[in-house]
Motif scaffolding. Structure first.
Motif, mmCIF file in Angstrom:
data_model
loop_
_atom_site.group_PDB
_atom_site.id
_atom_site.type_symbol
_atom_site.label_atom_id
_atom_site.label_comp_id
_atom_site.label_asym_id
_atom_site.label_seq_id
_atom_site.Cartn_x
_atom_site.Cartn_y
_atom_site.Cartn_z
ATOM 1 N N VAL A 41 0.882 -1.024 0.030
ATOM 2 C CA VAL A 41 0.101 -0.004 -0.045
ATOM 3 C C VAL A 41 0.725 1.297 -0.028
ATOM 4 O O VAL A 41 2.101 1.273 0.488
ATOM 5 N N GLU A 42 0.384 2.313 -0.841
ATOM 6 C CA GLU A 42 1.060 3.497 -0.673
ATOM 7 C C GLU A 42 0.202 4.726 -0.753
ATOM 8 O O GLU A 42 -0.965 4.622 -1.346
ATOM 9 N N MET A 44 -0.575 8.002 -2.330
ATOM 10 C CA MET A 44 0.064 8.673 -3.502
ATOM 11 C C MET A 44 -0.367 10.148 -3.308
ATOM 12 O O MET A 44 0.639 11.100 -3.856
ATOM 13 N N GLN A 57 -3.190 3.925 -3.126
ATOM 14 C CA GLN A 57 -3.009 2.711 -3.819
ATOM 15 C C GLN A 57 -2.718 1.359 -3.198
ATOM 16 O O GLN A 57 -1.659 1.217 -2.236
ATOM 17 N N TYR A 60 -2.609 -2.615 -7.508
ATOM 18 C CA TYR A 60 -2.551 -1.866 -8.716
ATOM 19 C C TYR A 60 -3.948 -0.996 -8.782
ATOM 20 O O TYR A 60 -4.074 -0.300 -9.613
ATOM 21 N N THR A 61 -4.644 -0.864 -7.734
ATOM 22 C CA THR A 61 -5.731 -0.121 -7.665
ATOM 23 C C THR A 61 -5.541 1.192 -6.632
ATOM 24 O O THR A 61 -5.135 1.003 -5.493
ATOM 25 N N ARG A 62 -6.273 2.017 -7.280
ATOM 26 C CA ARG A 62 -6.181 3.364 -6.163
ATOM 27 C C ARG A 62 -7.657 3.787 -5.983
ATOM 28 O O ARG A 62 -8.747 3.436 -6.541
#
Length: 81
Positions: A41-42, A44, A57, A60-62
């Protein structure tokens, strides 16, 4: 550390999602969206007013999350590569 405290553009791994009440619908929904143990997780970006919402994110989903929702997700920092 809570996801809401994670600095932007810093990689972390989800440890758990905390339930605030029994049968917590928000915590359950976060897990359904992919906030599960071991997932990368990040944060953004953050919104312009009170740094809310957070653009997060997972995989690969935001998603856009309120800080109160992000505070339910426990993460640990990933070691530098």
């Amino acid at each position: 550390m809570k996801l809401s405290e994670l600095p932007r553009r810093t990689a972390a791994t989800v440890e758990s999602v905390d339930d605030q009440v029994p049968n917590d619908t928000i915590a359950r929904r976060l897990r359904e969206l992919g906030f599960v143990a071991g997932e990368r997780v990040e944060v953004m970006a953050a919104g312009p007013i009170a740094a809310e919402p957070l653009l997060v994110q997972v995989g690969y989903t935001r998603f856009a999350l309120r800080r109160t929702e992000a505070a339910r997700v426990r993460v640990r920092l990933e070691p530098p590569a």
